[in-house]
Scaffold this motif. Structure first.
Motif, mmCIF file in Angstrom:
data_model
loop_
_atom_site.group_PDB
_atom_site.id
_atom_site.type_symbol
_atom_site.label_atom_id
_atom_site.label_comp_id
_atom_site.label_asym_id
_atom_site.label_seq_id
_atom_site.Cartn_x
_atom_site.Cartn_y
_atom_site.Cartn_z
ATOM 1 N N ASN A 445 0.784 -1.196 0.089
ATOM 2 C CA ASN A 445 -0.101 0.039 0.094
ATOM 3 C C ASN A 445 0.849 1.331 -0.004
ATOM 4 N N TYR A 455 1.945 -5.599 5.244
ATOM 5 C CA TYR A 455 1.760 -6.462 4.301
ATOM 6 C C TYR A 455 2.572 -6.182 3.073
ATOM 7 N N TYR A 457 2.796 -7.733 -0.937
ATOM 8 C CA TYR A 457 2.139 -8.641 -2.149
ATOM 9 C C TYR A 457 3.222 -8.892 -3.100
ATOM 10 N N LYS A 472 0.405 -13.005 -0.147
ATOM 11 C CA LYS A 472 0.273 -11.839 0.770
ATOM 12 C C LYS A 472 1.215 -12.347 2.048
ATOM 13 N N PHE A 500 -1.502 -2.583 -5.451
ATOM 14 C CA PHE A 500 -2.390 -2.670 -4.510
ATOM 15 C C PHE A 500 -3.152 -1.234 -4.632
ATOM 16 N N ASP A 510 -4.581 -3.211 4.446
ATOM 17 C CA ASP A 510 -4.825 -4.398 3.445
ATOM 18 C C ASP A 510 -6.333 -4.216 3.031
ATOM 19 N N TYR A 513 -7.784 -3.705 -3.140
ATOM 20 C CA TYR A 513 -7.608 -4.767 -4.138
ATOM 21 C C TYR A 513 -6.231 -4.956 -4.686
ATOM 22 N N LEU A 514 -6.051 -6.034 -5.391
ATOM 23 C CA LEU A 514 -4.770 -6.277 -5.895
ATOM 24 C C LEU A 514 -5.372 -6.197 -7.538
ATOM 25 N N ALA A 533 -7.721 -8.066 -1.557
ATOM 26 C CA ALA A 533 -6.310 -8.202 -0.760
ATOM 27 C C ALA A 533 -6.655 -8.663 0.789
ATOM 28 N N LEU A 538 -7.115 -14.343 -1.887
ATOM 29 C CA LEU A 538 -6.915 -13.192 -2.889
ATOM 30 C C LEU A 538 -8.034 -13.326 -3.846
#
Length: 573
Positions: A445, A455, A457, A472, A500, A510, A513-514, A533, A538
């Protein structure tokens, strides 16, 4: 003319052994014949070339340099003597095969609905050669192509366009490649090709100091209100996204002429609180590393030259905290004199001890900089960094190449590590991998850039840069594997760098969305995936079927419409 050519051409090339003598004679004869035929053509003739383009009138470069280029390339690629990682027939295959440009095309949302926070554009940058290379080609050498999906009101428009660099334009107009594939040349011993490039420069065909020869193919970033396509061997190129979703190239951006030498990292870092962007350049002569910052209005400050870096190395990325910047000094070194010894310019120096260099981010010189030895740490990409205990500790999260001696061939052993530096004792106090998997292209993020984040990703690497899934990572865990969520794409499917995007008014790190492209190599179909996310799997909440395949790229960005609008209307020159 023939006497002149026989005088100019060597009897044999230094990178060839005796097995090529017969081929050398045939190619040398063909070269002379080709030049003779070219001489007989009128200098005002024009010929049709691929994709309906027209050649420029015959010139010294067409008479001399193109036949000479073809002659040299016949050794490098025509006799199957290239290693697989430099053989274009092997490299540009399947998921890596290039595609043509595609104008803005409306897409179908095949499943679910696009969340309101995805009001903007996702853009992937990556190599996509305009012409099929002749001779050695590394997968990072292709012309930059941007693949964008613009989302507005729940509807999506896809577009693919080349970044119109100097290299792209001069080769498009000539109808064939003329400028060097930089990484392939650095990873090879190509004395003749190097000499040909120097000859082109000396005869005025191009000037790398004024024009640049970069491909703008590595990443894309928003810097000082401008959307920039970047590669570390050149200055960036400014691009714009039009209201209908098209991509246009504005031109090469030199920050108002305040760049002493025309290169810049492909991985600048922007402070989300101040809007400042920090960046660097590295080069093959001292100073090997220079550090600088760009204000939020696009004003560039003077370079800080780092002379304590004692040799040229492949410094690809760095990290930024509230008060410091941290640079890697890896074992991948760049040594131009090596070519005179019959060796590659770029290589792994296994006797060198990798280091991390820490410098105050507002430093005016390098007097306060210090280096920490970190054996076995060869950073390729960074994820994030922050300070703890009032700045007495600096935590770095980055990808480490384990098989550095094979890094130019296949980066298939790479781990994300968490490293803690004691800033007072100037030493590493803890260091460990956060997962046993091969992971890279770590994303966070971005509101937590330079701050402590929880976090990460990251892409699951099959072989660089092919990502077969996502994980993640929870950095607050002390387990051997800090993975808390996984999404694998399925057999033969490969994804782009995950980005993200936070949900509106998100209260947790978190909550969002990814997004990523995923291509099925078997069916040649590509999708744009939107994943939750916070979900332990996921979970896919929506996907868009794209009008055509998206080849493997490098780095991606999501720019919200509000930021995209400002980047199109503000002028910071």
């Amino acid at each position: 003319m023939e006497t002149l050519l026989f005088t100019f051409l060597p009897k044999s090339f230094p990178f060839l052994d005796s097995s090529f003598v017969g081929t050398a004679k045939r190619c040398r004869s063909n070269f002379i014949a080709n030049v003779t035929r070219c001489q007989k053509k009128t200098t005002t003739s024009e010929e049709s070339v691929a994709r309906g383009r027209m050649k420029t009138p015959y010139s010294l470069h067409e008479v001399i340099f193109k036949p000479l280029h073809d002659f040299i390339s016949s050794f490098n690629g025509g006799d199957d003597n290239l290693p697989r990682f430099l053989d274009p027939k092997h490299v540009l295959y399947g998921h890596f095969s290039p595609v043509d440009e595609l104008p803005p095309t409306a897409c179908e949302v095949s499943e679910g609905s696009l969340p309101p926070c995805l009001d903007g554009v996702y853009i992937q940058n990556g190599p996509n050669p305009q012409f099929m290379p002749v001779g050695p080609y590394h997968y990072v050498d292709g012309d930059g192509m941007l693949h964008s999906i613009k989302i507005s009101g729940g509807k999506a428009t896809f577009c693919s366009r080349y970044v119109k660099t100097f290299k792209y334009r001069i080769e498009r107009d000539l109808g064939y490649p003329v400028l060097p594939n930089a990484v392939a040349y650095f990873a090879s011993n190509l004395k003749a090709s190097m000499l040909l490039t120097i000859a082109r420069f000396l005869t005025g065909q191009f000037n790398p100091f004024l024009d640049g020869i970069g491909t703008a193919n590595t990443s894309i970033a928003l810097v000082g209100g401008r959307l920039l396509a970047l590669v570390e061997t050149d200055l960036p190129y400014e691009v714009k996204i039009t209201p209908d979703g098209d991509i246009t190239t504005v031109g090469r951006h030199d920050f108002g002429g305040r760049h002493r030498f025309p290169t810049m990292t492909a991985h600048p870092k922007t402070d989300p609180d101040t809007g400042e962007t920090f960046a660097f350049r590295h080069f093959v002569v001292p100073p090997y590393l220079s550090f600088f910052r760009v204000d939020s209005d696009g004003t560039k400050h003077d370079d800080v030259h780092i002379y304590s870096m004692k040799g040229a190395a492949l410094v690809h990325d760095f990290v930024l905290t509230k008060n410091f910047a941290v640079f890697p000094d890896p074992q991948i070194v760049i040594d131009p004199p090596q070519i005179l010894r019959g060796k590659a310019i770029m290589r792994a120096d296994m006797k060198k001890i990798p280091r991390l260099g820490v410098i105050p981010r507002y430093a005016e010189d390098e007097r306060e900089m210090y280096w920490v030895d970190v054996p076995g740490l060869n950073v390729v990409h960074t994820v994030n960094a922050w300070e703890e205990d009032g700045g007495r500790k600096i935590v770095v999260v980055a990808s480490n190449v384990l098989s550095v001696e094979h890094s130019l061939e296949d980066l298939n052993q790479i781990k994300i590590e968490k490293i803690t530096i004691d800033a007072q004792a100037k030493k590493i106090v803890t260091r460990y991998p956060v997962s046993g998997r091969n992971l890279d292209f770590g994303s966070i993020n971005t509101l937590y850039s330079g701050k402590k984040n929880r976090y990460v990703y990251a892409g699951v690497i099959e072989s660089m840069p092919k990502m077969v899934g996502l994980v993640k990572i929870d950095l607050s865990l002390s387990a051997a594997d800090c993975t808390v969520a996984t999404r694998m794409y399925g057999p033969g499917c490969y994804g782009s760098e995950p980005v993200f995007v936070a949900r509106e008014a998100a209260a947790e790190e978190d909550d969002g969305y990814l997004v990523a492209y995923v291509n099925n190599e078997s069916t040649q179909e590509s999708r744009f995936l939107v994943m939750d996310a916070k979900s332990p799997t996921l979970e896919i909440v929506a996907y868009v079927k794209l009008p055509r395949r998206v080849p493997q790229g490098f780095h991606s960005i999501f720019v919200k419409q509000t930021h995209l609008h400002s980047s199109q209307t503000l002028n910071f020159r």
